[in-house]
Design a protein around this motif. Sequence first.
Motif, short mmCIF file in Angstrom:
data_model
loop_
_atom_site.label_atom_id
_atom_site.label_comp_id
_atom_site.label_asym_id
_atom_site.label_seq_id
_atom_site.Cartn_x
_atom_site.Cartn_y
_atom_site.Cartn_z
N LEU A 118 0.80 -1.22 0.00
CA LEU A 118 0.00 0.00 0.00
C LEU A 118 0.84 1.28 0.00
O LEU A 118 0.29 2.38 -0.07
CB LEU A 118 -0.93 0.00 1.22
CG LEU A 118 -1.98 -1.12 1.24
CD1 LEU A 118 -2.69 -1.16 2.59
CD2 LEU A 118 -2.96 -0.98 0.11
N ALA A 119 2.15 1.13 0.03
CA ALA A 119 3.03 2.29 0.16
C ALA A 119 2.87 3.30 -0.97
O ALA A 119 3.05 4.49 -0.75
CB ALA A 119 4.48 1.82 0.25
N ARG A 126 -5.79 4.14 -0.09
CA ARG A 126 -5.72 2.89 0.69
C ARG A 126 -7.10 2.51 1.21
O ARG A 126 -7.54 1.37 1.09
CB ARG A 126 -4.76 3.04 1.87
CG ARG A 126 -3.32 3.12 1.48
CD ARG A 126 -2.44 3.34 2.70
NE ARG A 126 -1.13 3.79 2.24
CZ ARG A 126 -0.33 4.56 2.90
NH1 ARG A 126 -0.65 5.00 4.10
NH2 ARG A 126 0.83 4.92 2.40
N ALA A 127 -7.77 3.48 1.81
CA ALA A 127 -9.10 3.22 2.36
C ALA A 127 -10.07 2.82 1.25
O ALA A 127 -10.87 1.89 1.42
CB ALA A 127 -9.62 4.46 3.10
N ALA A 128 -9.99 3.49 0.12
CA ALA A 128 -10.87 3.16 -1.01
C ALA A 128 -10.58 1.76 -1.54
O ALA A 128 -11.50 0.98 -1.81
CB ALA A 128 -10.71 4.20 -2.13
N ALA A 129 -9.30 1.42 -1.68
CA ALA A 129 -8.93 0.10 -2.19
C ALA A 129 -9.44 -1.01 -1.28
O ALA A 129 -10.02 -1.99 -1.75
CB ALA A 129 -7.41 0.00 -2.36
N MET A 133 -12.27 -3.79 -2.25
CA MET A 133 -11.99 -5.23 -2.16
C MET A 133 -13.04 -5.93 -1.31
O MET A 133 -13.52 -7.01 -1.66
CB MET A 133 -10.59 -5.47 -1.60
CG MET A 133 -9.49 -5.22 -2.61
SD MET A 133 -7.86 -5.73 -2.03
CE MET A 133 -7.36 -4.26 -1.13
N ARG A 134 -13.43 -5.31 -0.20
CA ARG A 134 -14.48 -5.91 0.65
C ARG A 134 -15.80 -6.04 -0.11
O ARG A 134 -16.49 -7.06 -0.01
CB ARG A 134 -14.67 -5.06 1.90
CG ARG A 134 -13.58 -5.23 2.91
CD ARG A 134 -13.92 -4.46 4.17
NE ARG A 134 -12.88 -4.63 5.15
CZ ARG A 134 -12.44 -3.67 5.94
NH1 ARG A 134 -12.97 -2.45 5.87
NH2 ARG A 134 -11.50 -3.90 6.81
N LYS A 135 -16.15 -5.00 -0.88
CA LYS A 135 -17.39 -5.06 -1.66
C LYS A 135 -17.33 -6.18 -2.70
O LYS A 135 -18.31 -6.88 -2.92
CB LYS A 135 -17.62 -3.72 -2.38
CG LYS A 135 -18.26 -2.68 -1.54
CD LYS A 135 -18.59 -1.46 -2.38
CE LYS A 135 -19.49 -0.54 -1.60
NZ LYS A 135 -20.01 0.54 -2.41
N MET A 136 -16.19 -6.32 -3.34
CA MET A 136 -16.04 -7.37 -4.36
C MET A 136 -16.12 -8.76 -3.73
O MET A 136 -16.77 -9.66 -4.27
CB MET A 136 -14.73 -7.18 -5.11
CG MET A 136 -14.71 -5.92 -5.97
SD MET A 136 -13.07 -5.49 -6.59
CE MET A 136 -12.78 -6.82 -7.74
N ILE A 137 -15.50 -8.93 -2.57
CA ILE A 137 -15.57 -10.22 -1.87
C ILE A 137 -17.01 -10.52 -1.51
O ILE A 137 -17.50 -11.64 -1.72
CB ILE A 137 -14.65 -10.23 -0.63
CG1 ILE A 137 -13.18 -10.24 -1.08
CG2 ILE A 137 -14.95 -11.41 0.27
CD1 ILE A 137 -12.20 -9.93 0.03
#
Length: 143
Positions: A118-119, A126-129, A133-137
Amino acid sequence: MAFDKETSAGFLANHLARLFAHRLQSRIARLGLAPAQFMTLLELWERDGRTQSDLTARLDVEQATMAATLKRMERDGLIARTPHPDDRRAQLIWLTDKARALEAPAKTAADAVNRDALAALTENQRAAAIGLMRKMIDAMRRD
């Protein structure tokens, strides 16, 4: 529209997951852990005494894969099994002292891998990514 791996969410997610797994594996191997063991330990560190079927469902893996992982973990002294008090067919999976002692160093290793990945992103990115990812899962689990 033709398939393009550079814009394929599945291809990119799989590629990223392999990179994460490789980097994590190199860091936790020093602790005597494999990635599948680490994922299982994360669930048990959160709540000890889960069943194999609960772990299988929570980690979205095949029953045979979980059985092999647990067998290796038991061999390595990371878990112990006891009969389930309400279900004669099930066993409860418990952490050993050895596994509990690995929690802090293993999580530190995983945090380092996440920080590296995430660097290149801003805090908002970072928060958006993570949120995406949570939404996609969640979407993939519903299907």
